[in-house]
Design an enzyme around this catalytic site. Structure first.
Site, PDB file in Angstrom:
ATOM      1  N   HIS A   1       2.266 -12.936   3.863  1.00 49.90           N
ATOM      2  CA  HIS A   1       3.201 -13.369   4.911  1.00 49.90           C
ATOM      3  C   HIS A   1       2.603 -14.430   5.832  1.00 49.90           C
ATOM      4  CE1 HIS A   1       1.267 -10.235   7.566  1.00 49.90           C
ATOM      5  NE2 HIS A   1       1.524 -11.159   8.481  1.00 49.90           N
TER       6      HIS A   1
ATOM      7  N   ASP B   1       1.535  -7.888  -0.162  1.00 52.30           N
ATOM      8  CA  ASP B   1       1.266  -8.773   0.971  1.00 52.30           C
ATOM      9  C   ASP B   1      -0.162  -9.338   0.911  1.00 52.30           C
ATOM     10  OD1 ASP B   1       1.995 -10.195   3.234  1.00 52.30           O
ATOM     11  OD2 ASP B   1       1.256  -8.660   4.606  1.00 52.30           O
TER      12      ASP B   1
ATOM     13  N   GLY C   1      -1.898 -12.614  14.778  1.00 53.29           N
ATOM     14  CA  GLY C   1      -2.977 -13.512  14.386  1.00 53.29           C
ATOM     15  C   GLY C   1      -4.096 -12.800  13.650  1.00 53.29           C
ATOM     16  N   ASN C   2      -4.161 -11.469  13.777  1.00 58.15           N
ATOM     17  CA  ASN C   2      -5.146 -10.693  13.029  1.00 58.15           C
ATOM     18  C   ASN C   2      -4.739 -10.495  11.573  1.00 58.15           C
ATOM     19  OD1 ASN C   2      -6.069  -9.200  15.933  1.00 58.15           O
ATOM     20  ND2 ASN C   2      -7.666  -9.441  14.381  1.00 58.15           N
ATOM     21  N   SER C   3      -3.481 -10.808  11.244  1.00 57.61           N
ATOM     22  CA  SER C   3      -2.999 -10.600   9.877  1.00 57.61           C
ATOM     23  C   SER C   3      -3.885 -11.329   8.879  1.00 57.61           C
ATOM     24  CB  SER C   3      -1.567 -11.100   9.736  1.00 57.61           C
ATOM     25  OG  SER C   3      -0.675 -10.264  10.417  1.00 57.61           O
TER      26      SER C   3
ATOM     27  N   LEU D   1       9.405   0.064 -15.473  1.00 62.61           N
ATOM     28  CA  LEU D   1      10.193   1.103 -16.128  1.00 62.61           C
ATOM     29  C   LEU D   1      11.679   0.810 -16.014  1.00 62.61           C
ATOM     30  CD1 LEU D   1      10.181   3.827 -17.585  1.00 62.61           C
ATOM     31  CD2 LEU D   1      10.088   4.961 -15.352  1.00 62.61           C
ATOM     32  N   GLY D   2      12.108   0.309 -14.861  1.00 65.60           N
ATOM     33  CA  GLY D   2      13.508  -0.077 -14.680  1.00 65.60           C
ATOM     34  C   GLY D   2      14.420   1.062 -14.307  1.00 65.60           C
ATOM     35  N   VAL D   3      14.049   1.795 -13.249  1.00 66.71           N
ATOM     36  CA  VAL D   3      14.897   2.880 -12.760  1.00 66.71           C
ATOM     37  C   VAL D   3      14.992   2.828 -11.247  1.00 66.71           C
ATOM     38  CG1 VAL D   3      14.573   4.527 -14.652  1.00 66.71           C
ATOM     39  CG2 VAL D   3      12.893   4.429 -12.808  1.00 66.71           C
ATOM     40  N   GLN D   4      16.167   3.165 -10.740  1.00 68.37           N
ATOM     41  CA  GLN D   4      16.317   3.407  -9.310  1.00 68.37           C
ATOM     42  C   GLN D   4      16.038   4.883  -9.083  1.00 68.37           C
ATOM     43  OE1 GLN D   4      20.151   2.425  -7.669  1.00 68.37           O
ATOM     44  NE2 GLN D   4      19.749   3.489  -5.742  1.00 68.37           N
ATOM     45  N   ILE D   5      15.106   5.197  -8.178  1.00 68.93           N
ATOM     46  CA  ILE D   5      14.643   6.580  -8.040  1.00 68.93           C
ATOM     47  C   ILE D   5      14.664   7.029  -6.585  1.00 68.93           C
ATOM     48  CG2 ILE D   5      13.215   6.696 -10.119  1.00 68.93           C
ATOM     49  CD1 ILE D   5      10.844   5.800  -8.442  1.00 68.93           C
TER      50      ILE D   5
END
Length: 515
Positions: free
Chosen positions: A150, A180, A253-255, A310-314
């Protein structure tokens, strides 16, 4: 107020006499009066605890920590090359010369110019404008730098500022939005950079000291210290949340800056803070080194991170869901919907299946499943253990490659047939719901929810749709009631219902009245 004319008390007379006698004795001995120094031989003294100093660690690691400045390519808003700052700048020339706005833009630049100063170098069709700054650290002597995604996201040019103020241009090697993390590279063949390494294993226990070094508010080279407050934090930022929580002061700023143990090893990378005000309140979150080093290695080698898919909504399996499915424990991940064309569909995984293990390793919850699958390379075949219809079974799945798109657009197939006969509203026994067949013939539309029902307490709302009951698709009240009766016959006290909402699907375990 003290009154000095009051008569002396017997104690006053005694002290006066004693003092006079003492002086007389000293004078007779041929001496002179001397000041008496009190003795502290018997005073209380406490041995100071031997608290380690952070100075040696800071001295060793701080040359490896840098500030990262990011510039973005600002595109012209018109063909003549002028730039828009949100208000267009129209009518600025018509303002009086002494107007505050005109004075401001004369000093700092009108839209389309640079305030009389030398313009930044062109990039593409726009101009480079500073947009963000953060922190980073060298992980190799040849100039590889780790920071946050980010911090560099959408950046067109990057500048690394060393501890001594020296600036170097850097190029973006790769970034990964899901963790991130990002890697930059400073190309200076004749320069050897001081660098630090990631800690082995988890690298930190709750209660261990931690030293944070970074660039808060652009100040550069700032050191703070604290302890590891917690591990495994999920802050809802992504599917692989497993943050270290620290109480060292971390600010904007620490990111991208590192957190060190007392051996000078990186245990985490600062990525977020919890703050109602925007400033430090002693709750900061860092990406653990155990996760970061593998991602960073892939970014350096390929510029991207390939993960198994895998392709699943969990969803997690709650106690109520476990009870409704006859599971002994509330663990695993329940499949809300297999994604069309995904490896899960090809392997025969269905809606309502509970994934309880992968390659024999128990799945704790939906987060745990996401991390387990992501650790496999695309193309890997894994054994997925399921709970379906009160029985255990296993499916072999060849994992795909995680899609690069952030989210696939979901087609909205809902519609209404103007010639269709009006649906008849009916009550769904014992659930506190009034429903009617949906216009598209799939599922039951909820028309009313009893405010005193368990369904209302669980957030079920009118307008939502019931698509399945006890993992069986329903399109009529009769089908739904039949599924409910089957659950009662098995002696269960809750029935699993799939609810379709505007934001997607979710499972709800609704209590049954078995009287």
């Amino acid at each position: 107020m003290f009154n000095r004319k009051t008569s002396r008390t017997p104690l006053d007379k005694f002290l006066k006499a004693s003092t006079a006698a003492g002086l007389a004795a000293v004078m007779l001995a041929g001496g002179v009066p001397a000041l008496v120094t009190p003795s502290y031989a018997d005073a209380v003294s406490v041995q100071a605890p031997q608290v380690p100093s952070f100075a040696d660690v800071v001295q060793a690691v701080s040359p490896a920590v840098v500030s990262v400045r990011v510039e973005t390519d600002v595109q012209p808003a018109s063909d003549d090359g002028s730039f828009s700052f949100g208000f267009g700048g129209q009518g600025m020339d018509n303002l009086p010369d002494d107007h505050p706005l005109k004075r401001f833009f004369r000093e700092f630049g009108m839209p389309g110019d640079n305030g009389g100063r030398k313009a930044p170098p062109p990039h593409g069709k726009g101009k480079l404008r500073p947009t963000s700054q953060g922190s980073g650290f060298f992980i190799s002597e040849d100039g590889y730098i780790v920071t946050n995604n980010h911090v560099v996201d959408d950046g067109a040019a990057f500048t690394v500022v060393m501890k001594d103020g020296t600036e170097y241009p850097a190029k973006l090697i790769g970034k990964d939005s899901r963790t991130d993390l990002a890697v930059l590279k400073v190309d200076q063949p004749k320069k050897t950079f001081t660098y630090v390494k990631f800690a082995d294993g988890d690298g930190a226990r709750i209660g261990d000291w931690v030293v944070a070094v970074g660039n808060p508010f652009g100040l550069g080279g700032t050191v703070t210290a604290g302890i590891v407050s917690a591990r495994g934090r999920d802050i809802g930022s992504g599917p692989y949340d497993d943050y270290i929580q620290i109480d060292a002061a971390v600010n904007r700023g620490n990111s991208g800056g590192p957190d060190f143990n007392l051996s000078g090893e990186v245990i985490g990378i600062n990525t977020a803070i919890f703050s109602p005000s925007g400033g430090n309140v002693g709750i900061a979150f860092a990406i653990p080194a155990s996760l970061a080093k593998n991602v960073v290695k892939e970014l350096i080698e390929k510029g991207t991170v390939d993960r198994g898919w895998l392709g699943v909504q969990i969803e997690p399996v709650t106690k109520d869901i476990a009870e409704s499915l006859g599971l002994a424990e509330a663990s695993g991940a329940i499949v809300v919907a297999p994604q069309e064309g995904s490896p899960s569909v090809a392997a025969g995984i269905e809606q309502g299946d509970v994934i309880v293990a992968v390659n024999g390793e128990t799945v704790k919850d939906n987060r745990d499943l996401a991390k387990k699958i992501a650790n496999f390379a695309p193309g890997t075949k894994v054994e997925v253990s399921l709970w379906r219809g009160g029985k255990s079974l296993t499916k072999t799945v060849e994992l795909g490659k995680f899609p690069t798109d952030k989210q696939m657009a979901k087609a909205d197939g809902n519609g209404s047939d103007e010639d269709a006969a009006p649906a008849t509203e009916q009550a769904l026994a014992n659930l506190g719901l009034d429903v009617q067949p949906s216009d598209d013939g799939a599922g039951l539309t909820i028309t009313n929810v009893d405010p005193n029902s368990d369904a209302a307490d669980l957030g079920v709302k009118p307008g939502e749709k019931i698509t399945s009951v006890n993992n069986k698709e329903v399109s009529s009240v009769e089908e739904a009631q039949k599924a409910i009766d089957a659950v009662k016959k098995e002696g269960r006290t809750k029935v699993l219902v799939m609810i379709e909402t505007e934001n997607g699907n979710r499972f709800v375990a609704l209590p049954l009245d078995n009287s």
